[in-house]
Design a protein around this motif. Structure first.
Motif: not given
Length: 677
Positions: A433-436, A460-462, A472-475, A510-515
């Motif tokens: 949820d929190r990315q930089m 992959a980590i998640q 497909q997500r990368v594209a 990539a991980l659909n963060p909220r912040l």
């Protein structure tokens, strides 16, 4: 009047993989004595190459293939290297773009500055040291005598820039070439440096070639402007005439790409589509035609000649002045305007101190007070701007919000859950949820991994989806940030700065963060690429309802992006509120000082950026007592040294901590004293 510098039909070539690339093509330029000429354009247009050609400092694979460079009627292009050494640093000097990489880290400042005098005039060490002190005083270096025996790493960016200017002035050159002299500096230090250059140019009757992509700097400081595109001159006129009625579509697009606080509406920025041409290929017709909305078949087939008298330009279909500022009807409604404000993150009294250790056993002897008792809230779907000078703690706060830095004290809550407690270990799912979004995309991207690996690694980590679904997500991510999915097979070094910034944004998404904490996301980009990134961030926010923390020292960028703005000074927030209140009617003198220092891209504007916040930021190891800003504040009195000011309300959303604010607080008259006139 005879020109001091006359560049006539200059062409510069570089040998690249058995090919010769013409980086500067048939370029001409005149600079009169005492005149400041601005040279502007995107990265790769040939600005710096032109400056280095005048200095004869091209890299080994580059050479001047045609034309003349006349300085006081001496053709520098035809001189031998030994003959050129008599002019370089003597009659013409250069302020390079990066002062740190241009200074010798093993040599003391005084000796570096005096080196030119010893070489050109045969001065003794004592004479060179005396002159070094004189020029340090000329560039308004704080405690100049002390700096003579310091090394470059002991100085801040602003002080190093002063050293570089002093080195250029030591032999009193008739021409100074300033290559992006303030690109990486805060607005306050930028204004101080530009003020110094203006004063020296006037006092020493020195001419200056100012190379920059910042149209605001050009508008307020130059007498004449030359616009370059893809190695050729696109337009030239006096500064006033060019900004009021530019004729080339490229010049118009550069100005329209800049966010500006002068605009009363936050209209969508007009970015320039596409990329500059690849100079390794033969170019037919107008070089700007593939990116120009006015282009016709004639433009694509024939190269336009330079036309005009006094105001010259190369265009078959010229425009007539700047793009009118309007709110576009198809602009998306911000996500924050369509939903109830919901708190997503809260910081309460957060503190961060970095210990200073010495000795064999590395015992603690002090601490850097990076962040001191800071509190604020973030709301879902909005942008929170953090502004202030370098060293004020902006980036440290951003890293604490996403969990990359631990807290010395205080608490951070995300979705009402404490996420900063000692020993707290977030689950794999909660990290999403929190990315930089890092300031330098190149250093934050693994150079050994292809883009598909960089973007696919967090998936992959998640353990999100199968390998096929991850591909497909990368594209999808690449498409969402305006890149062709086929570039997934490339490495980071194969992209431009703007493209790498898009990849950095895609990784954060990539991980659909909220912040997302965006740390100086556009500080090193051209205005055209900057506009693309900022528009993209707003589009994605509107589409996905994300929350941004925008960390930047560029106030115009923050004003364009942010709903709420917090102004930081030496580890503390001094003013916070909605963007309009803080920037249109500031309460704290420091906020006003920052605003006064912002260059505006309009030479006819009443306000011209001048440094009203003088001096350097005090040490965070031993910050001033009471109000930390008092040592640089023109309104400071005894109470400011003895008592830390408390926050007071100035509107429903605006708060500031100042004993002598610029306006009266709500229901509280200013009774602690009066500001000096």
């Amino acid at each position: 009047m005879t020109s001091l510098l006359s560049v006539q039909n200059l062409s510069v070539q570089f040998r690249v993989q058995k090919k010769f690339v013409t980086a500067v093509n048939d370029f001409s330029l005149e600079v009169e004595p005492g005149e400041c000429v601005g040279l502007v354009g995107e990265s790769g247009c040939g600005k710096t190459t032109t400056g280095l050609s005048i200095m004869r400092l091209l890299p080994n694979n580059g050479h001047i293939s045609g034309g003349k460079v006349l300085l006081n009627d001496v053709d520098l292009a035809s001189l031998s290297e030994a003959e050129m050494c008599g002019h370089r640093g003597k009659s013409v000097a250069l302020i390079p773009q990066d002062p740190m990489s241009s200074l010798n880290p093993t040599m003391k400042i005084g000796r570096q500055i005096g080196e030119g005098l010893r070489i050109h005039d045969g001065a003794s060490d004592a004479e060179a040291r005396k002159r070094a002190l004189e020029v340090l005083e000329m560039v308004e270096m704080p405690r100049p005598a002390e700096r003579l025996d310091q090394y470059p790493f002991e100085l801040s960016g602003g002080l190093r820039q002063r050293v570089i200017i002093a080195m250029g002035l030591v032999n009193s050159p008739s021409l100074l070439i300033a290559d992006e002299p303030t690109t990486a500096l805060d607005v306050t230090i930028q204004a101080q440096i530009l003020d110094i250059l203006d004063t020296l140019r006037s006092e020493l009757k020195m001419a200056m070639l100012l190379i920059t992509h910042d149209m605001g700097v050009i508008a307020g400081r130059s007498d004449r402007v030359v616009v370059m595109y893809a190695g050729k001159k696109a337009e030239e006129a006096t500064t006033t005439r060019l900004f009021a009625g530019m004729r080339h579509p490229y010049t118009q697009a550069l100005l329209a790409s800049m966010p500006s606080m002068e605009n009363t509406t936050k209209h969508r920025l007009a970015s320039i589509a596409g990329m500059p041409p690849n100079l390794t290929n033969e170019i037919v017709g107008c070089r700007f035609a593939p990116r120009c909305s006015h282009a016709t078949d004639r433009c694509r087939e024939n190269e336009p000649p330079m036309t005009g008298d006094g105001h010259v330009f190369a265009c078959f279909n010229p425009v007539d002045g700047p793009v009118p500022v309007t709110v576009r009807s198809n602009e998306a409604t911000p996500a924050s305007a369509t939903r109830e404000r919901r708190e997503i993150l809260r910081a309460q009294g957060i503190v961060k101190e970095f210990p200073i250790k010495k000795g064999v056993i590395r015992h603690k002897v002090g601490a850097v007070h990076a962040v001191s008792d800071v509190s604020f809230s973030l709301y879902e779907g909005e942008t929170f701007g953090l502004v202030g000078e370098s060293g004020c703690g902006k980036t440290t706060i951003g890293r604490m919000l996403v969990g990359l830095e631990s807290l010395t004290a205080g608490e951070v809550y995300f979705d009402d859950q404490l996420v900063s407690a000692q020993g707290y270990k977030p689950s794999r799912a909660s990290r999403r949820d929190r990315q930089m979004m890092f300031q330098d995309p190149y250093s934050s991207l693994d150079p050994r991994m292809k883009v598909e690996g960089i973007l696919g690694e967090p998936l992959a980590i998640q353990r999100m989806g199968s390998r096929k679904e991850q591909g497909q997500r990368v594209a999808e991510l690449l498409s969402s940030v305006g890149l062709d999915p086929q570039v997934a097979d490339r490495y980071p070094h194969e992209f431009s700065g703007g493209q790498r910034q898009r990849i950095g944004l895609a990784r954060a998404l990539a991980l659909n963060p909220r912040l997302i904490v965006a740390d100086e996301p556009v500080s090193a980009l051209d205005v055209s690429v900057q506009a693309q990134i900022l528009n993209l961030m707003k589009d994605l926010q509107s589409q996905y309802g994300m929350t941004y923390v925008m960390v930047s020292h560029d106030l115009a960028v923050v004003y364009y992006m942010a709903d709420t703005i917090a102004v930081m000074y030496l580890g503390k927030i001094v003013e916070i509120g909605d963007a309009e209140s803080v920037f249109r009617s500031p309460a704290h003198p420091y906020t006003q000082g920052l605003l006064d220092s912002v260059p505006t891209p309009d030479p006819a504007a009443i306000r011209v950026a001048r440094a009203s916040v003088v001096g350097e930021l005090p040490s965070a190891v031993n910050p001033p007592s009471g109000c930390r800003f008092r040592t640089r504040c023109q309104y400071a009195q005894d109470i400011c040294a003895n008592e830390e000011p408390a926050f007071r309300d100035f509107s429903g959303t605006q708060r500031a901590a100042c004993h002598f604010p610029l306006k009266s607080p709500l229901n509280t008259p200013v009774a602690l004293g009066s500001r000096p006139n």
